[in-house]
Design a protein around this motif. Structure first.
Motif, short mmCIF file in Angstrom:
data_model
loop_
_atom_site.label_atom_id
_atom_site.label_comp_id
_atom_site.label_asym_id
_atom_site.label_seq_id
_atom_site.Cartn_x
_atom_site.Cartn_y
_atom_site.Cartn_z
N GLY A 93 0.81 -1.21 0.00
CA GLY A 93 0.00 0.00 0.00
C GLY A 93 0.85 1.26 0.00
N LYS A 94 0.32 2.30 0.64
CA LYS A 94 0.98 3.60 0.63
C LYS A 94 0.95 4.21 2.02
N SER A 95 1.75 5.23 2.20
CA SER A 95 1.77 6.03 3.42
C SER A 95 2.14 7.45 3.03
N ALA A 96 2.07 8.37 3.98
CA ALA A 96 2.54 9.74 3.75
C ALA A 96 3.99 9.81 4.19
N VAL A 97 4.88 10.00 3.24
CA VAL A 97 6.32 10.03 3.53
C VAL A 97 6.79 11.48 3.46
N MET A 98 7.33 11.96 4.58
CA MET A 98 7.79 13.34 4.68
C MET A 98 9.32 13.37 4.65
#
Length: 376
Positions: free
Chosen positions: A100-105
């Motif tokens: 899946g995905k995530s928010a990568v900062m």
């Protein structure tokens, strides 16, 4: 001291009180696991700093605004570098479970200012008196603070009130407040749980600050300073991810490292935040609480969030934001140094989950069992 039977009765009454007084309107207001989001980066569609869905900008579905200050990304002439915010299928290794995905900062060591902003904002459909937010966070293997420390800070999360008219990103311009910020920081004293509190309405002179009624900044630790912060005045059992045991048992003057709190690269840590607006204008009874892996490490119950104001207005919590800017410059800009953290599985509720403990007139419930919540 209450016997076990009476304390169990208190728990039942407390839980029923929560349901009867607030449970009828309590609900999950927002959830985000990013998996169904289209691929997105903060410079993919525009390199403008301010991006707002109301102005026609393309943003992640369900999110309302973004403030970004990427220095290095493919769109700014650096094909091997990264925008300050990425939500990409190619980052599946940075999502919980490895799919899946995530928010990568991404943090950029680009200048000696607050830089590499990545503030992603969610506006609630309506304001609420209390708000609970949880998410999971993970840090890159080259996260600078694993092996180093300095007086740098990164804003990673905030809860607040926006007036719906003025600037959504800069509290000094009058549209924001009350607010609570959570900053990441590791300095010579170890990991600092750095919190900032702001009042409101933000356009009432000094109301953005709390006028000496409450500290504007609080720097706490993850060990000694959490003693007696769990429900019932007990100590939180946050697992030491390096040596085992609990962070509370580390000496007051022994610096706590990043990995003792947040573990190794593949480790995901669950964070929880709860705010309740004060009961009346100027009343010093607003609440802020924070959890690490479902263990309460901060309990503040005397915050005058809404200050006296000419409109005699009470305010509500109506937005959250993940990410933010970074005061981070260990290397000169020509080295193009980046590290990152990822946020996943966000849940926003209009109440505090009962399993985390109730602290009202009926007293706290017993703390939940410890959990290190390792997700490989």
């Amino acid at each position: 001291m209450m016997n076990r039977e009476f304390r169990s009765l208190v728990f039942v009454v407390s839980a029923c009180s929560v349901f009867l007084s607030g449970g009828l309107h309590s609900e999950v207001l927002f959830e985000e696991d990013f998996d169904s989001q289209p691929d997105f980066t903060s410079t993919m569609h525009t390199t403008e700093k301010r991006q707002e869905s109301s102005s026609g900008d393309i943003l992640p579905k369900g999110w309302n605004a973004l403030y970004q200050t990427t220095a290095w990304s493919p769109e700014t002439g650096y094909p091997s570098k990264h925008a300050t915010l990425e939500i990409l299928s190619s980052n599946a290794d940075k999502a919980m479970g490895g799919t899946g995905k995530s928010a990568v900062m991404y943090r950029e060591s680009s200048s000696n200012q607050w830089n590499s902003d990545s503030q992603l904002v969610k506006l609630l459909d309506q304001g609420v008196d209390e708000l609970y937010v949880e998410f999971y966070i993970r840090f890159s293997d080259n996260w600078w603070h694993r092996a180093n420390y300095a007086n740098y800070a990164s804003k990673m999360f905030r809860i607040g009130h926006w007036d719906g008219v003025r600037d959504l990103f800069n509290g000094a311009l009058g549209g924001l407040g009350p607010l609570v910020f959570w900053d990441y920081k590791r300095d010579q004293y170890g990991m600092s749980n750095f919190l900032s509190f702001r009042g409101g309405p933000g356009d009432e002179g000094n109301n953005y600050y709390l006028n000496g009624e409450y500290p504007d900044y609080v720097s706490l630790g993850y060990g000694y300073f959490t003693l007696e912060e769990a429900p019932g005045g007990t100590d939180p059992l946050v697992v030491n991810q390096v040596e085992g045991g609990y962070l509370k048992d580390i000496g007051r003057y022994d610096p706590i490292t990043h990995e003792q709190v947040f573990g190794t690269t593949e480790h995901w840590t669950k964070l929880g935040f709860y705010v309740r607006m004060n009961s009346a204008i100027g009343a010093a009874d607003g609440i802020f609480r924070m959890w690490v892996n479902d263990q309460r490490i901060v309990n503040r119950e005397k915050i005058p969030f809404v200050q006296p104001n000419t409109d005699n207005a009470m305010l509500k919590w109506n937005y959250i934001a993940i990410g933010g800017n970074d005061n981070f410059f260990p290397y000169p800009a020509d080295q193009l140094f980046e590290d990152w953290y990822a946020i996943d599985n966000i849940v926003v509720r209009s109440d505090m989950p009962v399993n985390l403990g109730v602290s009202d007139t009926l007293g706290d419930v017993a703390p939940t069992p410890p959990s290190d919540l390792v997700v490989e």
